[in-house]
Design an enzyme around this catalytic site. Sequence first.
Site, mmCIF file in Angstrom:
data_model
loop_
_atom_site.group_PDB
_atom_site.id
_atom_site.type_symbol
_atom_site.label_atom_id
_atom_site.label_comp_id
_atom_site.label_asym_id
_atom_site.label_seq_id
_atom_site.Cartn_x
_atom_site.Cartn_y
_atom_site.Cartn_z
ATOM 1 N N ARG A 83 40.924 41.403 47.407
ATOM 2 C CA ARG A 83 39.805 41.512 48.354
ATOM 3 C C ARG A 83 39.616 40.208 49.113
ATOM 4 N NH1 ARG A 83 34.234 43.485 45.913
ATOM 5 N NH2 ARG A 83 34.177 41.332 45.193
ATOM 6 N N LYS A 185 34.081 40.204 52.389
ATOM 7 C CA LYS A 185 33.073 39.400 51.683
ATOM 8 C C LYS A 185 32.960 38.045 52.379
ATOM 9 C CE LYS A 185 31.620 38.783 46.876
ATOM 10 N NZ LYS A 185 30.255 39.267 47.036
HETATM 11 N N1 PLP Z 1 28.078 44.724 47.762
HETATM 12 C C1 PLP Z 1 27.851 43.467 48.145
HETATM 13 C C2 PLP Z 1 27.290 43.229 49.491
HETATM 14 C C3 PLP Z 1 28.152 42.399 47.281
HETATM 15 O O1 PLP Z 1 27.923 41.142 47.635
HETATM 16 C C4 PLP Z 1 28.699 42.668 46.013
HETATM 17 C C5 PLP Z 1 29.064 41.599 45.104
HETATM 18 O O2 PLP Z 1 30.180 41.215 44.982
HETATM 19 C C6 PLP Z 1 28.927 44.012 45.659
HETATM 20 C C7 PLP Z 1 28.610 45.002 46.553
HETATM 21 C C8 PLP Z 1 29.530 44.371 44.337
HETATM 22 O O3 PLP Z 1 30.901 44.118 44.326
HETATM 23 P P1 PLP Z 1 31.683 43.760 42.995
HETATM 24 O O4 PLP Z 1 31.502 44.914 42.083
HETATM 25 O O5 PLP Z 1 33.098 43.618 43.431
HETATM 26 O O6 PLP Z 1 31.099 42.521 42.479
HETATM 27 C C1 COI Z 2 28.672 39.249 42.983
HETATM 28 O O1 COI Z 2 28.242 40.224 42.367
HETATM 29 O O2 COI Z 2 29.639 38.582 42.591
HETATM 30 C C2 COI Z 2 28.066 38.841 44.214
HETATM 31 O O3 COI Z 2 28.752 38.342 45.047
HETATM 32 C C3 COI Z 2 26.645 38.983 44.360
HETATM 33 C C4 COI Z 2 26.048 37.754 44.853
HETATM 34 C C5 COI Z 2 26.068 37.485 46.272
HETATM 35 C C6 COI Z 2 25.265 36.922 43.975
#
Ligand code: PLP
Ligand code: COI
Length: 341
Positions: A83, A185
């Site tokens: 990602r 991200k």
């Molecule tokens: N959506 C957003 C906007 C986020 O910042 C995050 C955090 O990483 C997630 C979803 C959840 O993603 P992940 O499960 O990969 O941490």
């Molecule tokens: C994560 O879950 O790793 C995120 O990036 C959330 C966060 C912005 C604290």
Amino acid sequence: MGKELHIDWASLGFKYMKTDLRYVSVWKDGQWDDGRLVEDNKLCISEASTVLHYGQSCFEGLKAYRTKAGKIQLFRPDMNAKRMQDSCRRILMPEVALEKFIDACVQVVKANEVYVPPYGTGATLYLRPFLFGTGDTVGVAPAPEYIFSVFCLPVGAYFKGGLSPVNFTVSDYDRAAPFGTGAAKVGGNYAGSLMPHTLAVQRGFADCIYLDPATHTKIEEVGAANFFGITKDGKFVTPKSPSILPSVTKISLLQLAKETLGMETEERDVFIDRLDEFAEAGACGTAAVITPIGGIEYKGKLHVFHSETEVGPVTKKLYETLTGIQFGDIEAPQGWMVEVE
Ligand code: PLP
Ligand code: COI
């Protein structure tokens, strides 16, 4: 004798703590250097760095878990590595090879092993890889140099309450545009979320929910987490949209719901005026883990799902399955857990 820490692991929240060593690698003249661990948590960069003016930056978040046997393991770091490569491609930054990304994470965990919380405390070691443009550029153009770094810190619950439900309110603001950077991200997405988040918190909510930017009728994200709902007939449903972040946790839950728990799963539109199709709802993400959603406020009314105080049975089962795998109590699907030797 090893370093002694006085950390109350069970009451950690999600707050910065300086740990001993971090990884830094520099991209210059078309290539990454070997990277190294450094003590200093300050970075020195040009005033004309693209990260400072044009937001040329991205980051990741993943965790290291201590198992009952005392081993340390990472949850699906390859997914975060890929990602980050996608994010880099979207804003014209050089990609970091998958092996380099995972090696950097492993080095940082090993170098800060004393900060990996003990098994049973519920706490974990959060890793924050990030990459951004540096060097001297004043026109709107990709940077000539980049830094890739990874630091870590022990964390507890991101949303107050852990596995207790919290409420969210629907924001009038958008976090992403239909063909914008919502699926990457990148730092700018989060700058734009600060104000809606703060407004929601000021009104007593854990965070805000964003609707799809084109029609404002469908759920996209729950703050910095993805949404899932459990329908009254037991299906696991999560929104499908090109402008939400593809959450590693959500992708994993889709697989676990289907293959381990035998549930039907659907990635599809989730209409904000059809919340009554769900018996339970939750937010999922690395930081959020699985946070039950008590209720969602929309147009002045709070729609309560299972309960505002009790976690629903399916959400609980999903939580136990996911965290059981992460902490090594349940066998993981092939290739999910990477042991830090
Ligand atoms: N959506 C957003 C906007 C986020 O910042 C995050 C955090 O990483 C997630 C979803 C959840 O993603 P992940 O499960 O990969 O941490
Ligand atoms: C994560 O879950 O790793 C995120 O990036 C959330 C966060 C912005 C604290």
